[in-house]
Design a protein around this motif. Structure first.
Motif, PDB file in Angstrom:
ATOM      1  N   GLN A 149       0.835  -1.193   0.000  1.00 47.46           N
ATOM      2  CA  GLN A 149       0.000   0.000   0.000  1.00 47.46           C
ATOM      3  C   GLN A 149       0.870   1.244   0.000  1.00 47.46           C
ATOM      4  OE1 GLN A 149      -2.333  -0.815   3.400  1.00 47.46           O
ATOM      5  NE2 GLN A 149      -0.616  -0.887   4.772  1.00 47.46           N
ATOM      6  N   ARG A 150       0.276   2.307  -0.458  1.00 48.26           N
ATOM      7  CA  ARG A 150       0.919   3.623  -0.449  1.00 48.26           C
ATOM      8  C   ARG A 150       0.208   4.439   0.611  1.00 48.26           C
ATOM      9  NH1 ARG A 150       2.927   7.706  -4.613  1.00 48.26           N
ATOM     10  NH2 ARG A 150       2.269   9.695  -3.723  1.00 48.26           N
ATOM     11  N   ILE A 151       1.006   5.141   1.438  1.00 43.65           N
ATOM     12  CA  ILE A 151       0.429   5.990   2.472  1.00 43.65           C
ATOM     13  C   ILE A 151       0.835   7.430   2.191  1.00 43.65           C
ATOM     14  CG2 ILE A 151       0.399   6.552   4.933  1.00 43.65           C
ATOM     15  CD1 ILE A 151       0.799   3.582   5.495  1.00 43.65           C
ATOM     16  N   ASP A 152      -0.156   8.255   1.886  1.00 45.72           N
ATOM     17  CA  ASP A 152       0.042   9.696   1.718  1.00 45.72           C
ATOM     18  C   ASP A 152      -0.455  10.340   2.991  1.00 45.72           C
ATOM     19  OD1 ASP A 152       0.595  10.385  -1.374  1.00 45.72           O
ATOM     20  OD2 ASP A 152      -0.717   8.627  -1.224  1.00 45.72           O
ATOM     21  N   GLY A 153       0.337  11.217   3.587  1.00 49.40           N
ATOM     22  CA  GLY A 153      -0.066  11.806   4.844  1.00 49.40           C
ATOM     23  C   GLY A 153       0.184  13.294   4.922  1.00 49.40           C
ATOM     24  N   TRP A 154      -0.532  13.916   5.862  1.00 49.81           N
ATOM     25  CA  TRP A 154      -0.412  15.342   6.104  1.00 49.81           C
ATOM     26  C   TRP A 154      -0.426  15.595   7.602  1.00 49.81           C
ATOM     27  CZ3 TRP A 154      -3.416  12.868   2.632  1.00 49.81           C
ATOM     28  CH2 TRP A 154      -3.166  13.135   1.287  1.00 49.81           C
ATOM     29  N   LEU A 155       0.447  16.482   8.047  1.00 51.45           N
ATOM     30  CA  LEU A 155       0.521  16.859   9.456  1.00 51.45           C
ATOM     31  C   LEU A 155       0.095  18.309   9.597  1.00 51.45           C
ATOM     32  CD1 LEU A 155       4.084  15.421  10.221  1.00 51.45           C
ATOM     33  CD2 LEU A 155       1.884  14.289  10.550  1.00 51.45           C
ATOM     34  N   VAL A 156      -0.721  18.594  10.590  1.00 48.26           N
ATOM     35  CA  VAL A 156      -1.135  19.965  10.892  1.00 48.26           C
ATOM     36  C   VAL A 156      -0.943  20.171  12.387  1.00 48.26           C
ATOM     37  CG1 VAL A 156      -3.041  21.616  10.890  1.00 48.26           C
ATOM     38  CG2 VAL A 156      -2.838  19.940   9.027  1.00 48.26           C
ATOM     39  N   PRO A 157      -0.139  21.147  12.817  1.00 49.98           N
ATOM     40  CA  PRO A 157       0.548  22.125  11.987  1.00 49.98           C
ATOM     41  C   PRO A 157       1.678  21.469  11.195  1.00 49.98           C
ATOM     42  CG  PRO A 157       1.175  22.409  14.283  1.00 49.98           C
ATOM     43  CD  PRO A 157       0.121  21.354  14.252  1.00 49.98           C
ATOM     44  N   ALA A 158       1.916  22.085  10.044  1.00 48.66           N
ATOM     45  CA  ALA A 158       2.917  21.551   9.127  1.00 48.66           C
ATOM     46  C   ALA A 158       4.315  21.688   9.719  1.00 48.66           C
ATOM     47  CB  ALA A 158       2.832  22.306   7.798  1.00 48.66           C
ATOM     48  N   GLY A 159       5.202  20.865   9.254  1.00 51.49           N
ATOM     49  CA  GLY A 159       6.587  20.940   9.685  1.00 51.49           C
ATOM     50  C   GLY A 159       7.361  19.728   9.226  1.00 51.49           C
ATOM     51  N   GLU A 160       8.662  19.855   9.244  1.00 47.81           N
ATOM     52  CA  GLU A 160       9.544  18.767   8.816  1.00 47.81           C
ATOM     53  C   GLU A 160       9.769  17.812   9.989  1.00 47.81           C
ATOM     54  OE1 GLU A 160      13.011  20.622   7.171  1.00 47.81           O
ATOM     55  OE2 GLU A 160      11.883  21.500   5.521  1.00 47.81           O
ATOM     56  N   HIS A 161       8.769  16.989  10.242  1.00 45.47           N
ATOM     57  CA  HIS A 161       8.825  16.038  11.350  1.00 45.47           C
ATOM     58  C   HIS A 161       9.124  14.645  10.814  1.00 45.47           C
ATOM     59  CE1 HIS A 161       7.178  19.243  13.730  1.00 45.47           C
ATOM     60  NE2 HIS A 161       6.087  19.290  12.986  1.00 45.47           N
ATOM     61  N   ALA A 162       9.835  13.852  11.614  1.00 48.43           N
ATOM     62  CA  ALA A 162      10.118  12.464  11.242  1.00 48.43           C
ATOM     63  C   ALA A 162       8.843  11.644  11.379  1.00 48.43           C
ATOM     64  CB  ALA A 162      11.218  11.899  12.131  1.00 48.43           C
TER      65      ALA A 162
END
Length: 159
Positions: A93-106
């Motif tokens: 499977q492919r996992i597309d994700g988004w984090l809010v608030p945005a940032g360069e997190h591991a």
């Protein structure tokens, strides 16, 4: 009957009978112990980093996720929202994700019996992991910015 006290041997006998009945009529589901161990076996987390468990953003059943169809899942903890879209690609499977608030997190996606895949979200909070195995899954987000670094762990879900 109020003054009756059982001897230890009699107590052991009746407790064994209750245990036998529980095993017969309400057995532990197959794989429950392994899934539980997977859910709590978070490795490589620094003891000084705050660990927070995310919750489902929506309490409706995840029929699309459990049923095999692509689906979107949203988790939240404190001020962080983690949204992922899962797309089947053959046996993976492919996992597309988004984090809010945005940032360069591991971001790490752990799959029981398959190890983990890791990436870093871009400055807009977007991340993509391709070729992720199917199975019991958790997502870890390591937020290193701010005054206190923390790791957020999603609930375990079968993808």
């Amino acid at each position: 009957m109020d003054d009756y006290e059982m001897e230890p041997a009699e107590q052991d006998f009746w407790l064994a009978q209750v245990a036998r009945l529980m095993d017969e009529f309400d057995p532990v589901p197959d794989g429950l112990v392994e899934r539980s161990q997977f859910a709590i076996a978070i490795e490589d987390i620094d003891a000084e980093v705050e660990l927070e468990a995310a919750r489902w953003a929506d309490q409706r059943p995840l029929v699309g996720v459990r049923g095999g169809a692509p689906g979107t899942i949203t988790f939240f903890v404190g001020d962080l929202t983690v949204m992922v879209n899962v797309t089947r690609t053959g046996e993976r499977q492919r996992i597309d994700g988004w984090l809010v608030p945005a940032g360069e997190h591991a971001v790490e996606v752990r799959v029981a019996d398959h190890g983990s895949s890791a990436t870093t979200a871009d400055e807009g909070g977007r991340f993509v992991l391709t070729e992720v195995p199917r199975g019991t899954t958790q997502i870890l987000v390591r937020m290193t910015g701010g005054a206190r670094p923390k790791t957020v762990v999603t609930p375990t879900v079968v993808l």
